[in-house]
Design a protein around this motif. Structure first.
Motif, mmCIF file in Angstrom:
data_model
loop_
_atom_site.group_PDB
_atom_site.id
_atom_site.type_symbol
_atom_site.label_atom_id
_atom_site.label_comp_id
_atom_site.label_asym_id
_atom_site.label_seq_id
_atom_site.Cartn_x
_atom_site.Cartn_y
_atom_site.Cartn_z
ATOM 1 N N SER A 77 0.882 -1.160 0.000
ATOM 2 C CA SER A 77 0.000 0.000 0.000
ATOM 3 C C SER A 77 0.919 1.210 0.000
ATOM 4 N N PHE A 78 0.424 2.303 -0.461
ATOM 5 C CA PHE A 78 1.226 3.522 -0.440
ATOM 6 C C PHE A 78 0.311 4.715 -0.276
ATOM 7 N N SER A 95 -5.615 8.221 2.784
ATOM 8 C CA SER A 95 -4.497 8.408 1.854
ATOM 9 C C SER A 95 -3.846 7.108 1.403
ATOM 10 N N SER A 96 -4.033 6.042 2.150
ATOM 11 C CA SER A 96 -3.390 4.770 1.835
ATOM 12 C C SER A 96 -4.233 3.995 0.821
ATOM 13 N N VAL A 97 -3.586 3.530 -0.247
ATOM 14 C CA VAL A 97 -4.289 2.770 -1.287
ATOM 15 C C VAL A 97 -3.596 1.430 -1.510
ATOM 16 N N PRO A 98 -4.379 0.386 -1.833
ATOM 17 C CA PRO A 98 -3.814 -0.953 -2.006
ATOM 18 C C PRO A 98 -3.108 -1.121 -3.352
ATOM 19 N N ILE A 136 -10.344 -8.982 -4.622
ATOM 20 C CA ILE A 136 -9.351 -8.409 -3.705
ATOM 21 C C ILE A 136 -8.936 -7.047 -4.253
ATOM 22 N N ALA A 137 -9.129 -6.013 -3.452
ATOM 23 C CA ALA A 137 -8.836 -4.653 -3.904
ATOM 24 C C ALA A 137 -7.357 -4.487 -4.242
ATOM 25 N N CYS A 138 -7.101 -3.969 -5.413
ATOM 26 C CA CYS A 138 -5.728 -3.686 -5.859
ATOM 27 C C CYS A 138 -5.831 -2.615 -6.925
ATOM 28 N N ARG A 139 -5.423 -1.407 -6.579
ATOM 29 C CA ARG A 139 -5.604 -0.279 -7.480
ATOM 30 C C ARG A 139 -4.353 0.010 -8.314
ATOM 31 N N PHE A 140 -3.169 -0.349 -7.787
ATOM 32 C CA PHE A 140 -1.918 0.037 -8.440
ATOM 33 C C PHE A 140 -0.922 -1.113 -8.468
ATOM 34 N N LEU A 141 0.042 -0.986 -9.360
ATOM 35 C CA LEU A 141 1.220 -1.847 -9.402
ATOM 36 C C LEU A 141 2.395 -0.959 -9.026
ATOM 37 N N THR A 142 3.135 -1.339 -7.984
ATOM 38 C CA THR A 142 4.254 -0.520 -7.517
ATOM 39 C C THR A 142 5.555 -1.292 -7.614
#
Length: 176
Positions: A77-78, A95-98, A136-142
């Motif tokens: 998360s970031f 502010s934290s996103v998965p 499963i929530a996942c909005r971004f690839l980091t």
């Protein structure tokens, strides 16, 4: 991702398989040119998998079973600041996103006929999409871009669509 529209990924996909970490593959022959990344594959990957720190997937050439590369994935998360949330149209009170994080990514230095690293990035994005499909929530690839061995690492990821996180906690973070 960088080569998505060129047809190269389709060519690669006919020649390779992505498999879960498998010690029966010839891991000893893998050489990305960075001893720490080679060592991870031989010494740390199995342990990280067993204790639930990350998954590791191998890109293997179908004809020879040669390990062309690997990607280690883990949850993340970031933080996004207010302006980033507005830009991304995220109307959320936190502010934290998965995200799904690429912990390590490496390709064998002897095999440069295709952009296997970019292909692995594309496959990692597919894993993130699959999480969403599984509910499963996942909005971004980091990725924590490791420039210790190659100062061009940041540019590599930027060319593949990654954006540097400018959140103040990331900028001010000191690694000890």
């Amino acid at each position: 991702m960088r080569y998505r529209e060129t047809g190269e990924y389709e060519v690669i996909s006919t020649k390779v398989s992505l498999v879960d970490y498998d010690e029966s593959c010839d891991l000893e022959s893998f050489d990305c040119g960075i001893p720490d990344y080679n060592s991870f594959l031989l010494s740390d990957a199995r342990k990280y998998i067993e204790i639930g720190i990350s998954s590791v997937h191998l890109l293997v050439e179908n004809e020879t079973n040669f390990v062309l590369g690997y990607v280690a994935l883990l949850t993340d998360s970031f933080l996004l600041d207010k302006s980033e949330k507005v830009k991304l149209e995220l109307d959320i009170p936190f502010s934290s996103v998965p995200a799904l994080k690429i912990g390590k990514l490496a390709t064998d230095k002897s095999r440069t006929e295709h952009h296997y690293g970019c292909y692995l990035l594309e496959l990692a994005l597919g894993f993130a999409d699959n999480l969403l499909n599984e509910g499963i929530a996942c909005r971004f690839l980091t990725v924590d871009a490791d420039a210790e061995y190659n100062p061009n690492t940041f540019q590599y990821y930027e060319k593949n669509g990654f954006i540097k996180n400018e959140h103040r906690t990331v900028i001010n973070r000191k690694i000890v």
